[in-house]
Design a protein around this motif. Structure first.
Motif, mmCIF file in Angstrom:
data_model
loop_
_atom_site.group_PDB
_atom_site.id
_atom_site.type_symbol
_atom_site.label_atom_id
_atom_site.label_comp_id
_atom_site.label_asym_id
_atom_site.label_seq_id
_atom_site.Cartn_x
_atom_site.Cartn_y
_atom_site.Cartn_z
ATOM 1 N N SER A 1 6.935 -0.342 -4.924
ATOM 2 C CA SER A 1 7.418 0.859 -4.264
ATOM 3 C C SER A 1 7.404 0.702 -2.657
ATOM 4 C CB SER A 1 6.961 1.962 -4.751
ATOM 5 O OG SER A 1 5.624 1.854 -4.880
ATOM 6 N N VAL B 1 7.889 3.088 1.004
ATOM 7 C CA VAL B 1 8.355 4.308 1.226
ATOM 8 C C VAL B 1 9.219 4.276 2.302
ATOM 9 C CG1 VAL B 1 6.448 4.417 3.016
ATOM 10 C CG2 VAL B 1 6.908 6.420 1.720
ATOM 11 N N ILE C 1 3.795 4.161 8.920
ATOM 12 C CA ILE C 1 2.438 3.973 8.268
ATOM 13 C C ILE C 1 1.178 3.438 9.273
ATOM 14 C CG2 ILE C 1 1.511 2.409 6.698
ATOM 15 C CD1 ILE C 1 3.158 4.319 5.294
ATOM 16 N N ILE D 1 -3.058 9.375 5.662
ATOM 17 C CA ILE D 1 -2.498 8.379 4.797
ATOM 18 C C ILE D 1 -3.117 8.441 3.409
ATOM 19 C CG2 ILE D 1 -4.622 6.785 5.287
ATOM 20 C CD1 ILE D 1 -1.096 5.366 4.976
ATOM 21 N N ALA E 1 -1.512 0.734 -0.935
ATOM 22 C CA ALA E 1 -2.719 1.460 -0.782
ATOM 23 C C ALA E 1 -3.176 0.943 0.649
ATOM 24 C CB ALA E 1 -3.647 1.500 -1.632
ATOM 25 N N GLU F 1 -1.644 -2.443 -4.584
ATOM 26 C CA GLU F 1 -1.545 -3.496 -3.389
ATOM 27 C C GLU F 1 -2.620 -3.096 -2.315
ATOM 28 O OE1 GLU F 1 2.194 -4.670 -2.243
ATOM 29 O OE2 GLU F 1 2.861 -5.107 -4.251
ATOM 30 N N ASP G 1 -2.562 -8.087 -0.973
ATOM 31 C CA ASP G 1 -1.366 -7.998 -0.163
ATOM 32 C C ASP G 1 -1.533 -8.908 1.045
ATOM 33 O OD1 ASP G 1 1.358 -7.705 0.248
ATOM 34 O OD2 ASP G 1 1.069 -5.439 0.682
ATOM 35 N N GLU H 1 13.708 -15.876 0.232
ATOM 36 C CA GLU H 1 15.052 -15.488 0.671
ATOM 37 C C GLU H 1 16.105 -16.363 0.244
ATOM 38 O OE1 GLU H 1 14.735 -14.982 5.039
ATOM 39 O OE2 GLU H 1 13.609 -13.022 4.726
ATOM 40 N N PRO I 1 15.085 -4.097 -1.363
ATOM 41 C CA PRO I 1 14.530 -2.831 -2.043
ATOM 42 C C PRO I 1 15.804 -1.753 -2.104
ATOM 43 C CG PRO I 1 13.383 -3.545 0.085
ATOM 44 C CD PRO I 1 14.408 -4.361 -0.066
HETATM 45 P P1 C2E Z 1 4.688 -5.350 2.554
HETATM 46 O O1 C2E Z 1 3.685 -4.574 1.385
HETATM 47 O O2 C2E Z 1 4.423 -6.621 2.752
HETATM 48 O O3 C2E Z 1 5.985 -5.099 1.658
HETATM 49 C C1 C2E Z 1 7.089 -5.977 1.782
HETATM 50 C C2 C2E Z 1 7.972 -5.713 2.896
HETATM 51 O O4 C2E Z 1 8.711 -7.010 3.142
HETATM 52 C C3 C2E Z 1 8.979 -4.577 2.858
HETATM 53 O O5 C2E Z 1 9.345 -4.058 4.123
HETATM 54 C C4 C2E Z 1 10.144 -5.318 2.510
HETATM 55 O O6 C2E Z 1 11.476 -4.551 2.785
HETATM 56 C C5 C2E Z 1 9.905 -6.838 3.080
HETATM 57 N N1 C2E Z 1 10.631 -7.670 2.370
HETATM 58 C C6 C2E Z 1 10.809 -7.994 1.112
HETATM 59 N N2 C2E Z 1 11.347 -9.164 0.733
HETATM 60 C C7 C2E Z 1 11.735 -9.693 2.081
HETATM 61 C C8 C2E Z 1 12.416 -10.830 2.227
HETATM 62 O O7 C2E Z 1 12.883 -11.437 1.610
HETATM 63 N N3 C2E Z 1 12.503 -11.210 3.400
HETATM 64 C C9 C2E Z 1 11.962 -10.298 4.537
HETATM 65 N N4 C2E Z 1 12.159 -10.849 5.855
HETATM 66 N N5 C2E Z 1 11.180 -9.235 4.371
HETATM 67 C C10 C2E Z 1 11.411 -8.777 2.781
HETATM 68 P P2 C2E Z 1 9.145 -2.602 4.401
HETATM 69 O O8 C2E Z 1 9.695 -1.653 3.368
HETATM 70 O O9 C2E Z 1 9.691 -2.174 5.706
HETATM 71 O O10 C2E Z 1 7.718 -2.361 4.599
HETATM 72 C C11 C2E Z 1 6.826 -2.784 5.418
HETATM 73 C C12 C2E Z 1 5.346 -2.410 5.132
HETATM 74 O O11 C2E Z 1 5.044 -1.213 5.066
HETATM 75 C C13 C2E Z 1 5.055 -3.060 3.695
HETATM 76 O O12 C2E Z 1 4.761 -4.616 3.617
HETATM 77 C C14 C2E Z 1 3.791 -2.212 3.624
HETATM 78 O O13 C2E Z 1 2.556 -2.872 4.198
HETATM 79 C C15 C2E Z 1 3.881 -0.786 4.048
HETATM 80 N N6 C2E Z 1 4.496 0.200 3.285
HETATM 81 C C16 C2E Z 1 5.595 0.460 2.565
HETATM 82 N N7 C2E Z 1 5.337 1.444 1.797
HETATM 83 C C17 C2E Z 1 4.200 1.789 1.998
HETATM 84 C C18 C2E Z 1 3.447 2.911 1.087
HETATM 85 O O14 C2E Z 1 4.046 3.611 0.439
HETATM 86 N N8 C2E Z 1 2.071 3.101 1.234
HETATM 87 C C19 C2E Z 1 1.465 2.273 2.210
HETATM 88 N N9 C2E Z 1 0.391 2.341 2.807
HETATM 89 N N10 C2E Z 1 2.103 1.386 3.018
HETATM 90 C C20 C2E Z 1 3.472 0.700 2.722
#
Ligand code: C2E
Ligand code: CA
Ligand code: CA
Length: 688
Positions: free
Chosen positions: A445, A447, A463, A472, A503, A534, A564, A624, A648
């Motif tokens: 998931s 956010v 974040i 947070i 988390a 994670e 993670d 990818e 996503p």
């Molecule tokens: P993350 O946990 O490493 O999440 C994966 C990020 O990589 C996501 O970006 C996702 O959209 C992106 N991604 C997935 N597949 C690919 C791919 O094939 N290629 C590329 N280039 N990117 C891909 P997003 O959604 O922008 O999230 C960024 C970060 O924000 C996350 O990295 C995570 O660390 C944090 N995050 C997201 N949701 C939450 C949350 O609910 N709580 C907390 N504490 N952190 C969050």
């Protein structure tokens, strides 16, 4: 410390020492010298020795500000009071205390103060004994009755209370904290132990006087009480301290910093927060190994402690990040302390005769100029520290004019608070597949924030800022509720998907976090094994003892834990062995180019093989294209996530994809096992 305070402290110490001396003189007036040890000199001598042993071997408890000590000597000192005239017991206890303090190389004025403080406390107790008609009871003809027991216990209580009061005043004066705060924390630390020791004293004395042979039996009881108090204190200590350096951890730092700031606010004083980050620590860790990294961190802690004054708090916030709170300093002296700290940090460290250059970058934020609470001050010290680091300046003071992010950051935090209240946060879900079958096995998931004016915001925009604050914790809880409710809804629709939630480090320092998670799971009726949390590697290095306890609490619920962004932090895979972790997610920066970049390929292969050997499941993120997926399959990687599999999307999109691909049955047991990496890489941490 201001000179006025200093003077007050000195006068107080002098007054207590003088009062102690006067109490001793008064006790001697009119005392019959022949009876000075009471009618049972043997019991007197034994009690005195035991009191000395207790005094010499206290339980020490570092609070990060000052040492709190608990000793078993009270029981025996009170015993002396019960069996001998005040002159004998007070003099003996005063002399023993003075001797032991000096033996421990305490400065003379401190030793004299402590000795006078105990003397005064016992003198007050002795006065009550006399008033209650219980003085000398034990060497008169009758054996002690109920009345004596009551008066003796009350006298013991009064003595210990007086002692606590005298200590609290000296702490309040030296640490510049409000009296009530000090009293509360002193009481919290000692009250149960003190009660037991006071309660035991009359009983022990009665037994010793009447049938000396039973004394060893009671000593066992005293020892037991002492041991259990010790275990309690050790637990408390571990929950609030970093095990590697012994410094207070992030939690204790926040607690103590808030107290200091409250006191400063009440008294119109200033304070400063220093945030210290080592330069190139990752290189030290990677190239010279974790043992060297640990030595470096310990050395840095020692260097920081050298500058600590009674009003300061020094803590390790995690990784190679330290914080110092300077209480009651004006802006010039704060900068002075910070510069001498930088200078000290930059001294070469000798390791087995080999010089190792270390250096640190320090950011400084002042209270109240740069912020009114510890969250804001730390965020601003952080901004200053980054500038110090990027400009290799050693020290930077926070400067609103140069922090373009600052006002925005504060605005962002309050907006985010509103966003949570107004339900502007929602989740997207990114699918993960089992590489062998191509079936969907779970989702992560992610956010999103539907901002009223700025449109859709991705987590990277809010974040990292939220992670510096308590916000947070609330955010994670909200995301958890949404994700768990969704997983439960899918299950009701016949889709059994595991849902992963990101988390933050702060969650894993919250002891109640497993309870929060349990509540959320129960409310939605979702089994714990359908949830995964994670966390990034560096979360764990923060405060391993505490983090591991939280992880174990989550494991008991069936919740699995994955590391993670693996490969981007400090930890080696071998280090993971000690953690209750189920899977690792290989960071997308390695996966992205592994088809074309040999170095990345080697790294990914090693992570997969070594993970399998540690019984961990590997998940590749950022997949990818099909070529990457196929290569991962050859390497034995179990799960994959990335744009090639699915971006996503909404819950409905995930459901359609799941119906298309099928859903893999969930189980953890069949981690792939292969090993074709060179054995020596076992001990090498994964480079970036
Ligand atoms: P993350 O946990 O490493 O999440 C994966 C990020 O990589 C996501 O970006 C996702 O959209 C992106 N991604 C997935 N597949 C690919 C791919 O094939 N290629 C590329 N280039 N990117 C891909 P997003 O959604 O922008 O999230 C960024 C970060 O924000 C996350 O990295 C995570 O660390 C944090 N995050 C997201 N949701 C939450 C949350 O609910 N709580 C907390 N504490 N952190 C969050
Ligand atoms: Ca993640
Ligand atoms: Ca990730």
């Amino acid at each position: 410390m201001s000179s006025k305070r200093n003077l007050a402290l000195r006068m107080y110490v002098a007054a207590v020492v003088a009062a102690g001396a006067v109490a001793l003189v008064l006790a001697w007036i009119g005392t019959d010298l022949r009876n000075i040890l009471g009618p049972k000199p043997l019991v007197f001598v034994v009690f005195l020795i035991l009191s000395a042993v207790g005094e010499a071997r206290p339980i020490k408890w570092l609070t990060g500000r000052d040492d709190v000590e608990i000793t078993a000597s009270w029981t025996f000192s009170l015993g002396l009071l019960y069996i001998a005239p005040a002159a004998g017991s007070l003099s003996a206890v005063a002399a023993v205390s003075l001797f032991i303090e000096l033996l421990h190389r305490k400065p003379f004025h401190r030793a004299a103060f402590n000795s006078a403080q105990i003397t005064l406390s016992l003198a007050v107790g002795s006065l009550l004994l006399r008033l209650g008609g219980a003085n000398g009871y034990l060497w008169s003809h009758r054996s002690p009755g109920l009345r004596w027991l009551l008066v003796a216990t009350a006298a013991g209580l009064l003595a210990v209370l007086t002692n606590g009061l005298l200590t609290a005043i000296v702490l309040a004066l030296s640490q510049q904290l409000p009296f009530r705060v000090v009293v509360r924390s002193t009481l919290q630390a000692n009250v149960v132990m003190d009660m037991l020791l006071i309660g035991l004293a009359p009983v022990l004395t009665g037994v010793a006087v009447n049938s000396f042979v039973l004394v060893p039996l009671l000593l066992v009881v005293v020892f037991g009480v002492f041991q259990s108090a010790k275990i309690g204190l050790i637990h408390r200590y571990e929950a609030t301290h970093d095990t590697l350096t012994g410094l207070p951890n992030r939690r204790l730092f926040f607690e103590q910093a808030s107290l200091t700031l409250n006191a400063a606010r009440d008294n119109g004083r200033s304070a400063a927060v220093l945030l210290i980050d080592l330069d190139d620590f990752k290189e030290i860790n990677d190239q010279l190994g974790h043992a060297t990294g640990d030595i470096t961190l310990r050395e840095v802690a020692a260097r920081l402690l050298r500058h600590r004054r009674a009003t300061d708090v020094v803590a390790r916030l995690g990784g190679d990040e330290f914080a110092v709170l300077l209480g009651g300093v004006d802006s010039e002296s704060a900068e002075g302390v910070a510069w001498s700290l930088v200078h000290d940090l930059n001294q070469v460290l000798e390791l087995d005769g080999v010089p190792l250059a270390i250096s640190g970058s320090v950011g400084l934020a002042r209270f109240p100029d740069h912020g009114d609470d510890i969250d804001t001050l730390l965020a601003h010290a952080d901004a200053a520290m980054y500038r110090a680091k990027s400009e290799r300046a050693g020290l930077e003071v926070y400067d609103v004019g140069r922090d373009r992010q600052g006002p925005r950051r504060l605005g962002l935090l309050s907006e985010l608070r509103d966003a949570m209240a107004n339900h502007e946060l929602f989740l997207q879900y990114q699918p993960q597949i089992d590489i062998r079958s191509g079936e969907l096995c779970g989702v992560e998931s992610l956010v999103r924030w539907q901002h009223p004016t700025r449109g859709l915001l991705l987590p990277d925009h809010f974040i990292p800022t939220a992670e510096h604050t308590e916000l947070i914790e609330e955010l994670t809880e909200r995301v958890l509720k949404l994700a768990v409710a969704q997983a439960s809804a899918w299950r009701a629709d016949g889709l059994d998907l595991r849902v992963a939630v990101n988390a933050s480090a702060r969650n894993f320092l919250q002891v109640r976090f497993p309870e929060v998670v349990r509540g959320i799971l129960e409310e939605a009726g979702l089994p714990g094994d359908r949830l995964e949390l994670e966390i990034t590697e560096n979360t764990v290095t923060n405060d391993p003892a505490r983090t591991i306890a939280v992880m174990e609490g989550l494991h008991k619920l069936g919740v699995s834990i994955s590391i993670d962004d693996f490969g981007t932090g400090y930890s080696s895979l071998a280090h993971l062995r000690s953690l209750p972790v189920d899977r690792i997610k290989i960071d997308r920066s390695f996966v992205r180019d592994m088809v074309t970049n040999r170095d990345d390929l080697v790294i990914v292969r090693c992570i997969i093989d070594l993970a399998a050997n540690l019984d961990l499941i590997s998940v590749a993120e950022g997949v990818e294209d099909i070529a990457t997926l196929e290569l991962l399959q050859t390497l034995g990687c179990r799960y994959a996530q990335g744009y090639h599999i699915g971006r996503p999307g909404s819950a409905d999109q995930v459901a359609s994809l799941a119906r298309l691909r099928g859903v893999a049955s969930l189980d953890n047991s069949d981690a792939v096992s292969s090993f074709d990496c060179e054995p020596e890489s076992l001990s090498v941490s994964v480079p970036r």
